[in-house]
Design an enzyme around this catalytic site. Structure first.
Site, short mmCIF file in Angstrom:
data_model
loop_
_atom_site.label_atom_id
_atom_site.label_comp_id
_atom_site.label_asym_id
_atom_site.label_seq_id
_atom_site.Cartn_x
_atom_site.Cartn_y
_atom_site.Cartn_z
CE LYS A 65 -2.21 -1.09 3.81
NZ LYS A 65 -1.60 -2.40 4.05
CB THR A 66 3.54 2.41 2.25
OG1 THR A 66 2.68 2.24 3.39
CG2 THR A 66 4.33 3.67 2.46
CG ASP A 251 0.28 5.04 4.15
OD1 ASP A 251 -0.52 4.08 4.02
OD2 ASP A 251 1.51 4.86 4.25
CD GLU A 252 -0.56 2.80 8.36
OE1 GLU A 252 -1.56 2.20 8.82
OE2 GLU A 252 0.55 2.27 8.22
CD GLN A 282 -1.74 -3.32 9.02
OE1 GLN A 282 -0.72 -2.89 9.53
NE2 GLN A 282 -1.86 -3.54 7.72
NE ARG A 635 3.68 -4.32 11.13
CZ ARG A 635 3.17 -3.87 9.98
NH1 ARG A 635 3.82 -3.00 9.26
NH2 ARG A 635 2.01 -4.31 9.54
P1 ATP Z 1 1.54 -2.10 5.99
O1 ATP Z 1 0.13 -2.59 5.95
O2 ATP Z 1 2.33 -2.81 7.01
O3 ATP Z 1 1.63 -0.62 6.04
P2 ATP Z 1 1.97 -1.95 3.16
O4 ATP Z 1 0.78 -2.56 2.54
O5 ATP Z 1 2.05 -0.48 3.19
O6 ATP Z 1 2.20 -2.56 4.59
P3 ATP Z 1 4.54 -1.82 1.94
O7 ATP Z 1 5.30 -1.41 3.14
O8 ATP Z 1 4.27 -0.83 0.88
O9 ATP Z 1 3.21 -2.55 2.39
O10 ATP Z 1 5.26 -3.04 1.25
C1 ATP Z 1 5.71 -4.17 2.00
C2 ATP Z 1 7.00 -4.71 1.41
O11 ATP Z 1 6.76 -5.34 0.18
C3 ATP Z 1 8.00 -3.60 1.12
O12 ATP Z 1 9.30 -4.08 1.39
C4 ATP Z 1 7.82 -3.37 -0.36
O13 ATP Z 1 8.97 -2.83 -0.97
C5 ATP Z 1 7.53 -4.77 -0.86
N1 ATP Z 1 6.73 -4.81 -2.10
C6 ATP Z 1 5.50 -4.28 -2.27
N2 ATP Z 1 5.03 -4.52 -3.52
C7 ATP Z 1 5.99 -5.23 -4.16
C8 ATP Z 1 6.12 -5.78 -5.48
N3 ATP Z 1 5.16 -5.66 -6.39
N4 ATP Z 1 7.25 -6.43 -5.76
C9 ATP Z 1 8.24 -6.58 -4.83
N5 ATP Z 1 8.18 -6.09 -3.59
C10 ATP Z 1 7.07 -5.41 -3.24
MG MG Z 2 2.17 0.87 4.82
#
Ligand code: ATP
Ligand code: MG
Length: 760
Positions: A65-66, A251-252, A282, A635
């Site tokens: 997402k981020t 975000d969030e 979350q 995490r």
């Molecule tokens: P959270 O819910 O904990 O905030 P999030 O959904 O925001 O998590 P991110 O932090 O953006 O998730 O991504 C999680 C990990 O996965 C990061 O290390 C990111 O670089 C990696 N990632 C996300 N998408 C891809 C992709 N398409 N290919 C490879 N790595 C990815």
């Molecule tokens: Mg995130």
């Protein structure tokens, strides 16, 4: 022919390899360009390439997402050609904002990177300062942190003759704070059908708000509330920013409160290009006013919204993810989604039973050493999460003893230390001579013979004459204080007035240095330092503060002293954390939101601690604790360890620790259980106590006049969850058991209680 399974068998290790490679590559090389087709999966790509109209990205942990937010900004500017000026992005921490900006800057160059990327508080402060004239207050307001808030509440209560024995100032502060989160102003608050306590809060709230205005100060909640209300009350301001910020990203979003919701939705209402991302599983800030409905109702607010769900997790091993999924399934109030991953299975989750909190710390340190030896991991790969700040102490003791470098994110914030706050109070008065809270703090620190009576007189004199506090010091001889006190006050007034006049000419660093010199604050501490380690460390902190001011003056000379004070107030613990330093990291579960770490320990898995005792009697509170556990689990990238202690010392007393009900929810197939309790003797009374428990548990049911249950038995109750029987009394149908559930003990009639026996 290639079956899907074989294909997976080939692809999975490749995938892992490429992840490891990109992890090892230095950030600048990794970031040379963004390749949307290669770096994103189809759902992520869709979210990134969506341009106009509202967009909801509702997805689980670690699904990118981020990452999508960053790519989306890049896409909007680089491919669509939007002016970065039109983009506003809200992140959860200052650190996340900085990282996002740095990354975009490398890709797009500084001129094409949006400037308005930050937390709600930081963005709001900027807007308030810019629009102060239009919104009707002064530009140079200072920001009160929660400590200042509490001082002001106490001061106001004293003025109103409301005893702090009767109403706890902390409770009053928190009520005022929630009212502001709800955008309820004092008049409206007073008009609600209030109970006795709230009627008093209403009076305090009114006076508190007036005092803030008099002090030219805003508290954290004001920053959001005043801007949200500013938008609705001043259409010209709102329109200007609606026109400007045509693309908004948040975000969030699941953790926004009502004031933040209004803030962002008013801005977005004209162009409706609002992209929010979040995960209902979350949401962990309901206790601070966050309203999960903001994200769940997005499609009602924006019926034309596109919705993207991301279901692939890139962060964690399959085992870690499976445990996260299994845990969160037990919550009823959720939209429901299942994450999957192509990552390898990874190791099972380890659950460690330990004797007490010291033994737990030892066990964790041992594990870290073992992992280091076998996996060649640096210390920065290890993070320990816990429910309450107090838990860090035992861990710290152990790490200090065994010389394992560590860093705590949280605990007492640097800017909350006494000596740092003292100097900040001086600086705040220099920047804003109306701030009576800072005035109280600095006026007799170090002691210079200005007692409470004199200070009251000077302050009242300022009020009566409608002058600021520096001027009141200078004219102290008219205020009715003794001649000696007047002389001291005038001397202090001259020092402060001199610095205040130099605000526009001197840098904030020069002002701070002069102040520290002339007040002799550092000098005194250094004299004392030879004798006291405490004074030495306080002197160090002041030097660190001076260094921080210097650095800020160099990097943002235009921001000035007020800019520095703002940063000091808004910066959170996580923002100061340098994850590159090779140390073990300790932080609370709440602080870990949005972050990821290779190896995670969650310590203190005990009922009453996690879930926290006050959450155990209500289903909604318990579900929030479970979401927090889900955040903790997710995490972890490669390995996850959980630990609990059979005995925990807290607030001077010791308590039998019962393994957390959350640990019991982990499916056995993903779990490796370990225990230090069985070790041979020699560990003193704690061991004996724990062993006695264990022996009792392991023996077959002792013949007992009370039937099936005996003291020491672990049981599960349909309402209170897992507990341990302390005592059994009575006979026949009348058997009663006293059972400890976390912090609370309950007496139940065994015949009716539907108790379930659990293995130890
Ligand atoms: P959270 O819910 O904990 O905030 P999030 O959904 O925001 O998590 P991110 O932090 O953006 O998730 O991504 C999680 C990990 O996965 C990061 O290390 C990111 O670089 C990696 N990632 C996300 N998408 C891809 C992709 N398409 N290919 C490879 N790595 C990815
Ligand atoms: Mg995130």
């Amino acid at each position: 022919m290639l079956t899907e399974r074989r294909l997976r068998a080939i692809l999975t290790p490749l995938n892992d390899l490429s992840r490891r490679l990109s992890d090892t590559l230095q950030a600048p090389y990794r970031d040379v360009f963004m390749d949307l087709a290669q770096d994103l999966n189809p759902a992520q790509k869709k979210a990134v390439e969506h341009v106009d109209g509202p967009l909801l990205i509702l997805a689980g942990a670690g699904s990118g997402k981020t990452r999508v937010l960053t790519y989306r900004i890049y896409h909007l500017i680089h491919r669509i050609g939007l002016d970065p000026y039109q983009i506003l992005a809200v992140t959860f921490t200052n650190k996340a904002a900085r990282e996002m900006k740095e990354r975009l800057e490398r890709l797009l160059g500084p001129n094409r990177t949006p400037e308005w990327v930050g937390t709600f508080h930081a963005l709001s402060t900027r807007l308030l300062r810019r629009e102060a004239d239009h919104l009707g207050f002064r530009r140079d307001f200072v920001i009160y942190d929660s400590d200042d808030q509490l001082s002001l509440v106490k001061k106001v209560m004293k003025e109103l003759n409301i005893s702090d024995q009767r109403f706890a100032p902390e409770a009053v502060r928190s009520h005022i704070s929630s009212a502001k989160d709800q955008l309820v102003l004092p008049e409206a608050y007073a008009g609600r059908g209030n109970n006795f306590f709230e009627q008093h809060v209403a009076r305090i709230y009114t006076a508190y708000q007036e005092a803030l205005i008099r002090n030219n100060a805003m508290d954290f909640d004001d920053l959001i509330m005043r801007m949200a209300l500013g938008f609705s009350e001043t259409p010209s301001v709102l329109q200007r920013y609606q026109e400007r910020f045509q693309y908004i990203l948040v975000d969030e979003y699941q953790d926004t409160n009502h004031a933040q919701y209004r803030w962002v939705n008013q801005l977005a209402s004209r162009y409706r290009n609002l992209c929010v991302v979040g995960d209902d599983d979350q949401s962990i800030y309901a206790w601070r006013g966050a309203d999960i409905r903001n994200i769940l109702d997005f499609e009602k607010d924006y019926p034309e919204a596109d919705v993207v769900r991301l279901e692939q997790n890139y962060r964690s091993t399959r085992s870690i993810l499976a445990v996260g999924n299994a845990i969160i399934k037990n919550n009823r109030g959720r939209k429901g989604k299942e994450l999957w991953t192509e990552n390898s299975d990874g190791d099972k989750i380890v659950l460690m039973e330990t004797i007490d909190e010291r033994d737990e710390a030892r066990a964790i340190a041992r594990k870290i050493r073992a992992e280091q030896a076998s996996g060649g991991r640096p210390l920065r790969d290890f993070t320990i999460l816990y429910r309450t700040n107090a838990q860090s102490r035992a861990l710290e003791d152990e790490f200090r003893r065994t010389v394992m470098p560590y860093v705590i994110v949280g605990g007492l914030r640097f800017y909350e230390r006494k000596e740092v706050k003292d100097i900040l109070a001086y600086l705040k008065i220099v920047a804003n001579p109306r701030d009576s809270i800072s005035f109280r703090r600095m006026v007799n620190t170090p002691p210079r013979g200005l007692g409470d009576v004199s200070v009251d007189r000077i302050e009242n004199f300022a009020l009566a004459q409608e002058i600021d506090l520096i001027e009141a010091l200078l004219r102290a001889s008219e205020s009715g204080v003794t001649p000696a006190a007047a002389r001291t006050a005038i001397g202090l007034g001259q020092l402060l007035a001199g610095l205040h006049e130099r605000l526009d000419m001197a840098t904030s660093a020069e002002i701070a240095r002069r102040l520290v010199e002339e007040t002799r604050y550092l000098h005194d501490l250094e004299m004392e330092a030879a004798r006291s380690e405490e004074a030495e460390s306080r002197a160090q902190n002041i030097k660190e503060l001076l260094a921080a001011i210097e650095e800020h003056a160099e990097h943002a000379p235009e921001a000035g002293l007020l800019g520095f004070l703002e940063e000091a107030a808004l910066i959170a613990d996580v923002d100061r954390w340098d994850e590159r330093a090779d140390r073990v990291t300790l932080m609370t579960l709440h602080n870990a939101k949005g972050l990821e770490f290779p190896v995670v320990f969650i310590a203190g898995m005990e009922d009453g601690l996690f879930p926290i005792a006050r959450a155990m009697e209500s289903q909604t509170a318990l579900e929030e604790e479970r979401r927090l556990f889900y955040v903790g689990i997710t995490r972890a990238q490669h390995k996850l360890f959980l630990s609990h202690a059979n005995l925990r010392r807290r607030f001077g007393g010791a308590m039998a620790g019962l393994r957390s009900r959350f640990a019991d929810e982990i499916p056995g197939e993903y779990l490796d259980q370990e225990s230090t309790v069985r070790r041979t003797s020699g560990w003193g009374a704690d061991t004996r106590l724990a062993r006695r428990h264990e022996d009792a548990d392991e023996s077959p049911d002792p013949p007992s006049p009370h039937g099936r249950f005996a003291a020491g038995q672990r049981v599960k109750h349909p309402i209170w969850g897992v507990g341990r029987i302390l005592q059994v009394a009575g006979s026949g149908d009348d058997v009663r058991a006293t059972i400890q559930f976390g912090n609370v003990t309950k007496k139940v009639m065994v015949r009716y209680a539907a108790l379930e026996k659990l293995p130890s």
